[in-house]
Design a protein around this motif. Structure first.
Motif, PDB file in Angstrom:
ATOM      1  N   UNK A 153      36.842  53.429  72.718  1.00 35.51           N
ATOM      2  CA  UNK A 153      36.084  52.496  73.552  1.00 35.51           C
ATOM      3  C   UNK A 153      36.886  51.200  73.693  1.00 35.51           C
ATOM      4  N   UNK A 154      36.580  50.173  72.904  1.00 34.40           N
ATOM      5  CA  UNK A 154      37.295  48.909  73.003  1.00 34.40           C
ATOM      6  C   UNK A 154      38.666  48.989  72.331  1.00 34.40           C
ATOM      7  N   UNK A 155      39.592  48.146  72.819  1.00 33.98           N
ATOM      8  CA  UNK A 155      40.912  48.030  72.193  1.00 33.98           C
ATOM      9  C   UNK A 155      42.052  48.554  73.030  1.00 33.98           C
ATOM     10  N   UNK A 156      41.770  49.450  73.963  1.00 27.56           N
ATOM     11  CA  UNK A 156      42.833  50.028  74.770  1.00 27.56           C
ATOM     12  C   UNK A 156      43.525  49.013  75.663  1.00 27.56           C
ATOM     13  N   UNK A 157      42.790  47.986  76.105  1.00 25.17           N
ATOM     14  CA  UNK A 157      43.384  46.975  76.978  1.00 25.17           C
ATOM     15  C   UNK A 157      44.442  46.162  76.236  1.00 25.17           C
ATOM     16  N   UNK A 193      21.312  43.426  73.268  1.00 22.00           N
ATOM     17  CA  UNK A 193      20.088  44.202  73.495  1.00 22.00           C
ATOM     18  C   UNK A 193      20.251  45.246  74.596  1.00 22.00           C
ATOM     19  N   UNK A 194      21.500  45.481  75.015  1.00 18.65           N
ATOM     20  CA  UNK A 194      21.736  46.403  76.128  1.00 18.65           C
ATOM     21  C   UNK A 194      22.267  47.729  75.601  1.00 18.65           C
ATOM     22  N   UNK A 195      21.615  48.817  75.948  1.00 16.75           N
ATOM     23  CA  UNK A 195      21.923  50.134  75.387  1.00 16.75           C
ATOM     24  C   UNK A 195      23.368  50.538  75.628  1.00 16.75           C
ATOM     25  N   UNK A 196      23.843  50.411  76.850  1.00 16.23           N
ATOM     26  CA  UNK A 196      25.187  50.875  77.188  1.00 16.23           C
ATOM     27  C   UNK A 196      26.244  50.107  76.392  1.00 16.23           C
ATOM     28  N   UNK A 197      26.107  48.797  76.327  1.00 22.23           N
ATOM     29  CA  UNK A 197      27.075  47.983  75.581  1.00 22.23           C
ATOM     30  C   UNK A 197      27.042  48.311  74.102  1.00 22.23           C
ATOM     31  N   UNK A 198      25.850  48.482  73.551  1.00 23.52           N
ATOM     32  CA  UNK A 198      25.733  48.766  72.129  1.00 23.52           C
ATOM     33  C   UNK A 198      26.329  50.127  71.774  1.00 23.52           C
ATOM     34  N   UNK A 199      26.179  51.103  72.661  1.00 26.32           N
ATOM     35  CA  UNK A 199      26.781  52.410  72.422  1.00 26.32           C
ATOM     36  C   UNK A 199      28.306  52.309  72.398  1.00 26.32           C
ATOM     37  N   UNK A 200      28.863  51.518  73.313  1.00 30.06           N
ATOM     38  CA  UNK A 200      30.317  51.344  73.359  1.00 30.06           C
ATOM     39  C   UNK A 200      30.827  50.645  72.106  1.00 30.06           C
ATOM     40  N   UNK A 201      30.087  49.650  71.639  1.00 27.03           N
ATOM     41  CA  UNK A 201      30.470  48.941  70.417  1.00 27.03           C
ATOM     42  C   UNK A 201      30.414  49.877  69.214  1.00 27.03           C
ATOM     43  N   UNK A 203      30.721  53.130  69.208  1.00 26.31           N
ATOM     44  CA  UNK A 203      31.843  54.072  69.306  1.00 26.31           C
ATOM     45  C   UNK A 203      33.118  53.440  68.777  1.00 26.31           C
ATOM     46  N   UNK A 204      33.318  52.165  69.091  1.00 23.94           N
ATOM     47  CA  UNK A 204      34.526  51.466  68.656  1.00 23.94           C
ATOM     48  C   UNK A 204      34.604  51.399  67.136  1.00 23.94           C
ATOM     49  N   UNK A 205      33.529  50.964  66.519  1.00 21.76           N
ATOM     50  CA  UNK A 205      33.574  50.738  65.079  1.00 21.76           C
ATOM     51  C   UNK A 205      33.436  52.028  64.266  1.00 21.76           C
ATOM     52  N   UNK A 206      32.849  53.048  64.849  1.00 20.01           N
ATOM     53  CA  UNK A 206      32.797  54.348  64.169  1.00 20.01           C
ATOM     54  C   UNK A 206      34.158  55.030  64.161  1.00 20.01           C
ATOM     55  N   UNK A 207      35.032  54.598  65.078  1.00 22.72           N
ATOM     56  CA  UNK A 207      36.366  55.203  65.192  1.00 22.72           C
ATOM     57  C   UNK A 207      37.426  54.088  65.248  1.00 22.72           C
TER      58      UNK A 207
END
Length: 233
Positions: A153-157, A193-201, A203-207
């Protein structure tokens, strides 16, 4: 041609603003193609996208991915443009005729990372990397992918900027993007409080992979080799 691509999930209002801004600010729709990937379980976004009649808009529906950059790379592979431009669905284009600023100023046969400007207030470290970078066709071919799938998710940029900065192939454009949910502290509060953003976050920290410390030598060597071949032609 410029190929734009991004994932979207349950953000119809933001998605509409993004697509409208792309088509309202481009000089010619003949200069662009747009790819959007939506999850199969997101019926509202699918119905909304199906209702649109923007030219050169390509929509695909997939099972919800466990790695957002796999989807990004699949769209990059589908793209036919000379310039490949990644986005998020919470962006608004603020530069008119941005397509000409790219096409007229950069050679797609050169290995280049073209940085757009954005107003994200949560960039890490020095913040010189682009949240929404553009790769020339030659850069994409040399690297072999658009975003590293080491980052789900995050970090690729950050990773992408580090690779091209290492070989002095970063160019800064005059294209400005409003990163809506990341442009103010209030926006960042909304994300909590936003579902889509929280899912992306999550995913980032789980991996988690540290984008500032991850070894980039393999990618850098690959691009240097491609650059040497181009220089010898």
């Amino acid at each position: 041609m410029i190929s734009l691509f991004f994932n979207t999930r349950k953000r119809i209002g933001l998605l509409n603003n993004l697509l409208s801004s792309i088509y309202n600010t481009v000089q010619s729709t003949d200069n662009i193609e747009v790819f959007v990937t939506v999850d199969n379980d997101d019926s509202e976004s699918k119905e909304f996208l199906d209702s649109l009649n923007f030219p050169n808009l390509n929509v695909r529906s997939i099972e919800k991915p466990s790695n957002l950059h796999t989807s990004i790379n699949e769209m990059a592979e589908m793209a036919s443009g000379d310039f490949l431009f990644v986005l998020n669905d919470d962006v608004i284009f603020r530069t008119f005729h941005w397509d000409r600023k790219i096409i007229d100023n950069y050679n797609p046969e050169e290995i280049l990372y073209i940085a757009t400007h954005d107003n994200s207030v949560d960039k890490t470290n020095h913040g010189r990397y682009a949240s929404f970078p553009i790769l020339t066709r030659a850069a994409y071919k040399a690297l072999g992918f658009f975003m590293s799938e080491k980052f789900v998710s995050h970090g690729g940029d950050v990773h992408l900027w580090r690779v091209f900065n290492e070989i002095d192939a970063v160019k800064y454009s005059h294209v400005f993007l409003d990163h809506v949910l990341h442009s103010t502290k209030d926006g960042l509060e909304t994300i909590k409080n936003e579902e889509t953003a929280q899912q992306a976050i999550k995913m980032t920290f789980d991996n988690f992979v540290n984008c500032w410390d991850e070894d980039i030598s393999e990618e850098v060597d690959r691009i240097k080799t491609a650059n040497e071949k181009l220089s010898s032609i």
